[in-house]
Design a protein around this motif. Structure first.
Motif, PDB file in Angstrom:
ATOM      1  N   GLY A 138       0.816  -1.224   0.130  1.00  0.00           N
ATOM      2  CA  GLY A 138       0.442   0.267  -0.037  1.00  0.00           C
ATOM      3  C   GLY A 138       0.994   1.574  -0.136  1.00  0.00           C
ATOM      4  N   ARG A 139      -0.399   2.072   0.303  1.00  0.00           N
ATOM      5  CA  ARG A 139       1.209   3.568  -0.555  1.00  0.00           C
ATOM      6  C   ARG A 139       1.060   4.614   1.613  1.00  0.00           C
ATOM      7  N   LEU A 140       1.664   5.432   2.650  1.00  0.00           N
ATOM      8  CA  LEU A 140       0.856   6.119   3.191  1.00  0.00           C
ATOM      9  C   LEU A 140       0.948   6.815   2.990  1.00  0.00           C
ATOM     10  N   MET A 141       0.362   7.508   2.513  1.00  0.00           N
ATOM     11  CA  MET A 141      -0.525   8.939   2.146  1.00  0.00           C
ATOM     12  C   MET A 141      -1.917   8.244   1.525  1.00  0.00           C
ATOM     13  N   ASP A 142      -2.362   7.202   1.308  1.00  0.00           N
ATOM     14  CA  ASP A 142      -3.506   6.647   1.775  1.00  0.00           C
ATOM     15  C   ASP A 142      -3.936   6.873   2.931  1.00  0.00           C
ATOM     16  N   HIS A 143      -3.548   6.992   4.055  1.00  0.00           N
ATOM     17  CA  HIS A 143      -3.736   6.511   5.147  1.00  0.00           C
ATOM     18  C   HIS A 143      -3.957   8.170   5.670  1.00  0.00           C
ATOM     19  N   MET A 144      -5.618   8.177   6.396  1.00  0.00           N
ATOM     20  CA  MET A 144      -6.225   9.771   6.390  1.00  0.00           C
ATOM     21  C   MET A 144      -4.940  10.542   7.902  1.00  0.00           C
ATOM     22  N   PRO A 145      -5.413  11.580   7.975  1.00  0.00           N
ATOM     23  CA  PRO A 145      -4.442  12.488   8.653  1.00  0.00           C
ATOM     24  C   PRO A 145      -5.238  11.942  10.190  1.00  0.00           C
ATOM     25  N   PRO A 146      -5.033  12.339  11.487  1.00  0.00           N
ATOM     26  CA  PRO A 146      -5.551  12.206  13.115  1.00  0.00           C
ATOM     27  C   PRO A 146      -6.608  12.898  12.917  1.00  0.00           C
ATOM     28  N   PRO A 147      -7.456  12.411  13.478  1.00  0.00           N
ATOM     29  CA  PRO A 147      -9.111  13.914  13.880  1.00  0.00           C
ATOM     30  C   PRO A 147      -8.709  14.729  14.444  1.00  0.00           C
ATOM     31  N   PRO A 148      -9.038  14.801  14.754  1.00  0.00           N
ATOM     32  CA  PRO A 148      -8.502  16.733  15.470  1.00  0.00           C
ATOM     33  C   PRO A 148      -9.284  16.766  16.608  1.00  0.00           C
ATOM     34  N   ALA A 149      -8.262  17.387  17.193  1.00  0.00           N
ATOM     35  CA  ALA A 149      -8.415  17.777  18.954  1.00  0.00           C
ATOM     36  C   ALA A 149      -9.851  18.069  19.479  1.00  0.00           C
ATOM     37  N   PRO A 150     -10.113  17.245  20.255  1.00  0.00           N
ATOM     38  CA  PRO A 150     -11.772  18.019  20.425  1.00  0.00           C
ATOM     39  C   PRO A 150     -11.694  19.392  20.814  1.00  0.00           C
ATOM     40  N   ALA A 151     -12.785  20.183  20.637  1.00  0.00           N
ATOM     41  CA  ALA A 151     -13.004  21.640  20.602  1.00  0.00           C
ATOM     42  C   ALA A 151     -12.593  21.964  22.572  1.00  0.00           C
ATOM     43  N   LEU A 179       2.324  15.103  25.033  1.00  0.00           N
ATOM     44  CA  LEU A 179       3.686  14.176  24.787  1.00  0.00           C
ATOM     45  C   LEU A 179       4.935  15.306  24.716  1.00  0.00           C
ATOM     46  N   GLN A 180       4.950  16.676  24.236  1.00  0.00           N
ATOM     47  CA  GLN A 180       6.115  17.194  24.218  1.00  0.00           C
ATOM     48  C   GLN A 180       6.615  17.627  25.097  1.00  0.00           C
ATOM     49  N   GLU A 181       5.190  18.311  26.067  1.00  0.00           N
ATOM     50  CA  GLU A 181       5.244  19.106  27.498  1.00  0.00           C
ATOM     51  C   GLU A 181       5.924  18.086  28.171  1.00  0.00           C
ATOM     52  N   MET A 182       5.311  16.672  28.036  1.00  0.00           N
ATOM     53  CA  MET A 182       5.460  15.820  29.423  1.00  0.00           C
ATOM     54  C   MET A 182       7.189  15.612  29.020  1.00  0.00           C
ATOM     55  N   ARG A 183       7.778  15.472  28.174  1.00  0.00           N
ATOM     56  CA  ARG A 183       8.991  15.064  27.447  1.00  0.00           C
ATOM     57  C   ARG A 183      10.230  16.671  28.242  1.00  0.00           C
ATOM     58  N   ASP A 184       9.575  17.312  27.498  1.00  0.00           N
ATOM     59  CA  ASP A 184      10.220  18.837  28.182  1.00  0.00           C
ATOM     60  C   ASP A 184      10.520  18.789  29.987  1.00  0.00           C
ATOM     61  N   GLU A 185       9.334  18.450  29.999  1.00  0.00           N
ATOM     62  CA  GLU A 185       9.397  18.069  31.817  1.00  0.00           C
ATOM     63  C   GLU A 185      10.143  17.429  32.172  1.00  0.00           C
ATOM     64  N   GLU A 186      10.280  16.209  31.704  1.00  0.00           N
ATOM     65  CA  GLU A 186      11.199  14.980  32.329  1.00  0.00           C
ATOM     66  C   GLU A 186      12.599  14.658  31.635  1.00  0.00           C
ATOM     67  N   ARG A 187      13.178  16.187  31.004  1.00  0.00           N
ATOM     68  CA  ARG A 187      14.380  16.500  30.459  1.00  0.00           C
ATOM     69  C   ARG A 187      15.140  16.996  31.784  1.00  0.00           C
ATOM     70  N   TRP A 188      16.110  17.422  32.218  1.00  0.00           N
ATOM     71  CA  TRP A 188      17.177  17.222  32.864  1.00  0.00           C
ATOM     72  C   TRP A 188      17.580  18.658  32.916  1.00  0.00           C
ATOM     73  N   PRO A 247      -3.943  19.107  21.357  1.00  0.00           N
ATOM     74  CA  PRO A 247      -4.182  17.969  20.079  1.00  0.00           C
ATOM     75  C   PRO A 247      -3.066  16.940  21.316  1.00  0.00           C
ATOM     76  N   LEU A 248      -2.488  15.719  21.630  1.00  0.00           N
ATOM     77  CA  LEU A 248      -1.848  15.120  22.107  1.00  0.00           C
ATOM     78  C   LEU A 248      -0.188  15.017  21.638  1.00  0.00           C
ATOM     79  N   SER A 249      -0.690  15.370  20.587  1.00  0.00           N
ATOM     80  CA  SER A 249       1.593  15.077  20.204  1.00  0.00           C
ATOM     81  C   SER A 249       1.643  17.109  21.264  1.00  0.00           C
ATOM     82  N   GLU A 250       1.240  17.273  21.152  1.00  0.00           N
ATOM     83  CA  GLU A 250       1.658  19.203  21.908  1.00  0.00           C
ATOM     84  C   GLU A 250       1.517  18.051  23.974  1.00  0.00           C
TER      85      GLU A 250
END
Length: 96
Positions: free
Chosen positions: A65-78, A87-96, A82-85
């Motif tokens: 198959g093709r990677l482009m055939d997959h739909m983008p993730p659904p938008p975050a609820p109003a 997750l990034q915040e959690m990772r930033d807090e864990e850094r020394w 977004p979960l990516s933000e």
């Protein structure tokens, strides 16, 4: 033609052309005698690229198959981020 897990000597003898065709197509076929591995039926010529060699050895299964055939993730609820933000915040807090 699917690659067999292994083929017994009797099965190989009865359907040799099928297994030779599989080897010619680049498959590596394990041959057993009374359930014990005794040999491999392999292509006469080594595949060219590293990926082809890994695939022939059974250590790589190419994607379909093709990677482009997959739909983008659904938008975050109003009203939420977004979960990516998050997750990034959690990772930033864990850094020394």
């Amino acid at each position: 033609m699917d690659e067999p897990e292994s083929v017994g000597i009797r099965e190989l003898r009865q359907h040799a052309s099928r297994y030779v065709a599989m080897a010619k197509a680049g498959k590596r076929i394990p041959v057993t005698d009374r359930g014990k591995l005794v040999a491999y039926l392999v292509p006469a010529e080594e595949p060219g690229s590293v990926l082809d060699r890994l695939e022939a050895a059974g250590r790589l299964r190419r994607g379909r198959g093709r990677l482009m055939d997959h739909m983008p993730p659904p938008p975050a609820p109003a009203g939420s981020r977004p979960l990516s933000e998050v997750l990034q915040e959690m990772r930033d807090e864990e850094r020394w």
